[in-house]
Design a protein around this motif. Structure first.
Motif, PDB file in Angstrom:
ATOM      1  N   LEU A 151       0.826  -1.202   0.000  1.00 36.17           N
ATOM      2  CA  LEU A 151       0.000   0.000   0.000  1.00 36.17           C
ATOM      3  C   LEU A 151       0.865   1.258   0.000  1.00 36.17           C
ATOM      4  CD1 LEU A 151      -2.784  -1.056   2.525  1.00 36.17           C
ATOM      5  CD2 LEU A 151      -3.105  -0.577   0.099  1.00 36.17           C
ATOM      6  N   ALA A 152       1.928   1.245   0.803  1.00 34.31           N
ATOM      7  CA  ALA A 152       2.815   2.408   0.860  1.00 34.31           C
ATOM      8  C   ALA A 152       3.495   2.659  -0.480  1.00 34.31           C
ATOM      9  CB  ALA A 152       3.865   2.210   1.948  1.00 34.31           C
ATOM     10  N   ALA A 153       3.792   1.577  -1.214  1.00 39.75           N
ATOM     11  CA  ALA A 153       4.461   1.720  -2.512  1.00 39.75           C
ATOM     12  C   ALA A 153       3.491   2.109  -3.620  1.00 39.75           C
ATOM     13  CB  ALA A 153       5.164   0.415  -2.874  1.00 39.75           C
ATOM     14  N   ALA A 154       2.251   1.625  -3.521  1.00 36.14           N
ATOM     15  CA  ALA A 154       1.301   1.820  -4.614  1.00 36.14           C
ATOM     16  C   ALA A 154       0.533   3.132  -4.529  1.00 36.14           C
ATOM     17  CB  ALA A 154       0.309   0.655  -4.654  1.00 36.14           C
ATOM     18  N   LEU A 155       0.373   3.677  -3.319  1.00 38.54           N
ATOM     19  CA  LEU A 155      -0.477   4.848  -3.133  1.00 38.54           C
ATOM     20  C   LEU A 155       0.360   6.086  -2.813  1.00 38.54           C
ATOM     21  CD1 LEU A 155      -3.322   3.293  -0.934  1.00 38.54           C
ATOM     22  CD2 LEU A 155      -3.320   3.616  -3.416  1.00 38.54           C
ATOM     23  N   SER A 156      -0.172   7.214  -3.183  1.00 39.55           N
ATOM     24  CA  SER A 156       0.456   8.470  -2.807  1.00 39.55           C
ATOM     25  C   SER A 156       0.250   8.715  -1.314  1.00 39.55           C
ATOM     26  CB  SER A 156      -0.168   9.624  -3.596  1.00 39.55           C
ATOM     27  OG  SER A 156      -1.538   9.782  -3.244  1.00 39.55           O
ATOM     28  N   THR A 157       1.005   9.629  -0.753  1.00 45.02           N
ATOM     29  CA  THR A 157       0.868   9.945   0.669  1.00 45.02           C
ATOM     30  C   THR A 157      -0.539  10.420   0.996  1.00 45.02           C
ATOM     31  OG1 THR A 157       3.205  10.552   0.803  1.00 45.02           O
ATOM     32  CG2 THR A 157       1.764  11.353   2.560  1.00 45.02           C
ATOM     33  N   ALA A 158      -1.106  11.228   0.111  1.00 41.83           N
ATOM     34  CA  ALA A 158      -2.462  11.743   0.327  1.00 41.83           C
ATOM     35  C   ALA A 158      -3.483  10.610   0.334  1.00 41.83           C
ATOM     36  CB  ALA A 158      -2.806  12.762  -0.754  1.00 41.83           C
ATOM     37  N   TRP A 211      -7.523   7.105   2.764  1.00 43.23           N
ATOM     38  CA  TRP A 211      -8.272   5.855   2.833  1.00 43.23           C
ATOM     39  C   TRP A 211      -7.400   4.590   2.777  1.00 43.23           C
ATOM     40  CZ3 TRP A 211      -7.485   2.659  -1.326  1.00 43.23           C
ATOM     41  CH2 TRP A 211      -6.988   3.243  -2.498  1.00 43.23           C
ATOM     42  N   GLY A 212      -6.197   4.679   2.279  1.00 43.54           N
ATOM     43  CA  GLY A 212      -5.385   3.492   2.072  1.00 43.54           C
ATOM     44  C   GLY A 212      -5.082   2.710   3.329  1.00 43.54           C
ATOM     45  N   TRP A 213      -4.830   3.414   4.435  1.00 43.23           N
ATOM     46  CA  TRP A 213      -4.482   2.727   5.677  1.00 43.23           C
ATOM     47  C   TRP A 213      -5.655   1.928   6.235  1.00 43.23           C
ATOM     48  CZ3 TRP A 213      -6.983   3.488  10.322  1.00 43.23           C
ATOM     49  CH2 TRP A 213      -7.832   4.589  10.395  1.00 43.23           C
ATOM     50  N   ARG A 214      -6.885   2.227   5.792  1.00 46.68           N
ATOM     51  CA  ARG A 214      -8.070   1.530   6.293  1.00 46.68           C
ATOM     52  C   ARG A 214      -8.269   0.156   5.642  1.00 46.68           C
ATOM     53  NH1 ARG A 214     -11.505   5.250   9.005  1.00 46.68           N
ATOM     54  NH2 ARG A 214     -10.972   7.430   8.619  1.00 46.68           N
ATOM     55  N   VAL A 215      -7.706  -0.031   4.458  1.00 50.12           N
ATOM     56  CA  VAL A 215      -7.940  -1.260   3.684  1.00 50.12           C
ATOM     57  C   VAL A 215      -7.583  -2.520   4.478  1.00 50.12           C
ATOM     58  CG1 VAL A 215      -7.234  -2.561   1.638  1.00 50.12           C
ATOM     59  CG2 VAL A 215      -7.716  -0.105   1.462  1.00 50.12           C
ATOM     60  N   PRO A 216      -6.418  -2.592   5.126  1.00 48.55           N
ATOM     61  CA  PRO A 216      -6.089  -3.818   5.871  1.00 48.55           C
ATOM     62  C   PRO A 216      -7.067  -4.132   6.996  1.00 48.55           C
ATOM     63  CG  PRO A 216      -4.134  -2.468   5.536  1.00 48.55           C
ATOM     64  CD  PRO A 216      -5.311  -1.624   5.142  1.00 48.55           C
ATOM     65  N   PHE A 217      -7.626  -3.100   7.632  1.00 52.60           N
ATOM     66  CA  PHE A 217      -8.584  -3.355   8.704  1.00 52.60           C
ATOM     67  C   PHE A 217      -9.904  -3.899   8.150  1.00 52.60           C
ATOM     68  CE2 PHE A 217      -5.697  -0.224  10.594  1.00 52.60           C
ATOM     69  CZ  PHE A 217      -5.392  -0.854  11.782  1.00 52.60           C
ATOM     70  N   VAL A 218     -10.267  -3.488   6.943  1.00 49.20           N
ATOM     71  CA  VAL A 218     -11.440  -4.059   6.286  1.00 49.20           C
ATOM     72  C   VAL A 218     -11.196  -5.540   5.983  1.00 49.20           C
ATOM     73  CG1 VAL A 218     -12.906  -3.981   4.230  1.00 49.20           C
ATOM     74  CG2 VAL A 218     -12.145  -1.851   5.304  1.00 49.20           C
ATOM     75  N   ILE A 219      -9.992  -5.858   5.533  1.00 47.07           N
ATOM     76  CA  ILE A 219      -9.635  -7.252   5.260  1.00 47.07           C
ATOM     77  C   ILE A 219      -9.681  -8.067   6.554  1.00 47.07           C
ATOM     78  CG2 ILE A 219      -7.781  -8.783   4.501  1.00 47.07           C
ATOM     79  CD1 ILE A 219      -6.923  -6.572   2.568  1.00 47.07           C
ATOM     80  N   GLY A 220      -9.120  -7.517   7.623  1.00 45.08           N
ATOM     81  CA  GLY A 220      -9.166  -8.197   8.907  1.00 45.08           C
ATOM     82  C   GLY A 220     -10.589  -8.430   9.379  1.00 45.08           C
TER      83      GLY A 220
END
Length: 453
Positions: free
Chosen positions: A194-201, A206-215
């Motif tokens: 996620l850190a490599a694929a997405l911009s900081t913004a 929203w990017g940091w939320r994706v793993p919690f949705v998976i969990g």
């Protein structure tokens, strides 16, 4: 998908279960399916832990808008540690439930609670959107998950050992730690991707939320798989207590535990301190340490968590099998002494040469020792208690040790650096915890190879 029990081939000792007056042998599901189902909940905790640690800087910025990045980081990791406060409570309530209604019923409940906690974090509005309610939601989620994990570890580890025999319990129990490592690997790889694929913004939006949705999605899957496990608590079938006359679960396991096993609780808690502090510092905090203290880039430094996890996954089954052969106490004693001796030079090395290769080499070396000290520890704890109160005893002992010295290890390490001004302060924390954890070991009985009922 069917995980129902299948007939056991003759001579397959690893899947057999000794007969006891309190319990008759039960047929076994396959190795892989049973172990995966049992360890899923505890592994999910480490998936969330890795993701939270990975994005602690972002979470601190979005939910704890205080002055200074170090202060934000302390609040973020401190909030994660809040969940560990509820572990002893969950250990008492859900551990007792597992010793009354059965391991399966308790493990299904813990997964539902874990799913709820992940959902709250995944969808919690930020401080900018709802003010002080935002960090309170994160704290609530961590309290729910901490309560759930307090009962999960006791029920699942007890079930793992009860699936094994006198000669294989260490190996079976090691898979609890393997599941933690595997989920740490998955969490760190997902964070790096996620850190490599997405911009900081995008990552902060929203990017940091994706793993919690998976969990969150993993919970219902685990509940379905666990439905097909065999219950190992006498007097319980499919979550219905009292189905076997004359073999009733204890009605008040907590009272029985503290009345008859208080000394075992004390020695178990003290022994757990050293292993859990090393586990959380080496597997998780060193990634944050590399970024904030050594000023290594996030995309490179966080491979430290991945390296530590891979090493523990590889080493843990060997540690469990070795403890079956030579004894839990011997493996734990030797590995923990070596860890105490190695940790200070390790921190000196990464500070003297703060590069990614040096960091990964140090982490790999420490992770080997962590695996060999943590596995016999987590296996020995439930072995110290009789079957009818095993989940309660394991939950309380493990959670009391982990709650402070594991859950707040990152907070303590960061605080010690700030107070002392020394980047080597986390090493002294690990050394202190390790020394204390060795004190009760001579007074504990060896459990390997013995009938535990």
């Amino acid at each position: 998908m069917d995980y129902s029990a299948t007939p056991q081939p003759a001579g397959t000792e690893a899947l057999s279960m000794q007969s006891t007056p309190a319990a008759q042998p039960v047929e076994r599901t396959s190795h892989v399916k049973a172990i995966a189902a049992i360890t899923l909940g505890n592994g999910l905790e480490f998936f969330d832990f890795t993701i939270y640690s990975f994005f602690a800087t972002i979470i601190g910025k979005l939910y704890f808008p205080v002055e200074g990045q170090l202060a934000q980081l302390m609040l973020a990791v401190g909030t994660f540690g809040v969940g560990f406060i509820m572990r002893p409570v969950g250990g008492i309530v859900l551990g007792a439930y597992a010793d009354r209604a059965g391991r399966k019923a308790a493990m299904s409940l813990t997964l539902w609670l874990m799913t709820l906690g992940s959902a709250i974090i995944a969808f919690a509005p930020t401080y900018a959107a709802i003010g002080v309610a935002a960090p309170l939601l994160v704290i609530l989620a961590r309290l729910i998950q901490g309560f759930a994990l307090g009962g999960e570890v006791g029920a699942s580890t007890s079930l793992l050992l009860e699936y094994g025999s006198n000669k294989t319990r260490g190996f079976y129990g090691s898979w609890q730690f393997v599941s933690q490592g595997l989920n740490t690997v998955c969490g760190s790889l997902l964070g790096v991707a996620l850190a490599a694929a997405l911009s900081t913004a995008a990552l902060e939006s929203w990017g940091w939320r994706v793993p919690f949705v998976i969990g969150m999605a993993m919970g219902p899957i685990g509940i379905y798989i666990r439905r097909h496990l065999n219950e190992t608590l006498p007097g319980v079938e499919d979550g219905a207590a009292g189905s076997q006359p004359g073999s009733q679960p204890v009605s008040q396991p907590v009272r029985k535990l503290f009345r008859e096993h208080s000394r075992v609780i004390t020695t178990g808690v003290l022994t757990t301190i050293g292993g859990t502090a090393a586990n959380y510092i080496v597997l998780f905090y060193l990634s944050t340490y590399a970024i904030r203290i050594l000023h290594l880039p996030m995309s490179s430094a966080l491979w430290a968590a991945w390296t530590a996890a891979v090493v523990t996954v590889i080493c843990s089954p060997f540690a469990g099998a070795l403890s079956d052969r030579v004894g839990r106490k011997r493996v734990l004693w030797v590995s923990r002494v070596l860890l105490i001796a190695a940790v200070y030079p390790a921190f000196m090395m990464i500070n003297a040469s703060p590069t990614v290769p040096v960091l990964l080499a140090v982490v790999a070396g420490l992770a080997v020792l962590v695996a060999f000290t943590a596995v016999p520890n987590i296996v020995m704890l439930p072995e110290m208690f009789p079957r009818e109160i095993r989940a309660t005893g394991m939950s309380i002992v493990y959670c009391l040790g982990v709650s402070i010295f594991g859950g707040f290890a990152q907070f303590f390490a960061t605080w010690l650096i700030q107070v002392s001004g020394s980047n080597l302060a986390p090493a002294w924390y690990l050394i202190g915890c390790g020394v204390v954890s060795l004190l009760p070991l001579p007074f504990m009985r060896e459990t390997a190879g013995r009938d535990i009922g």
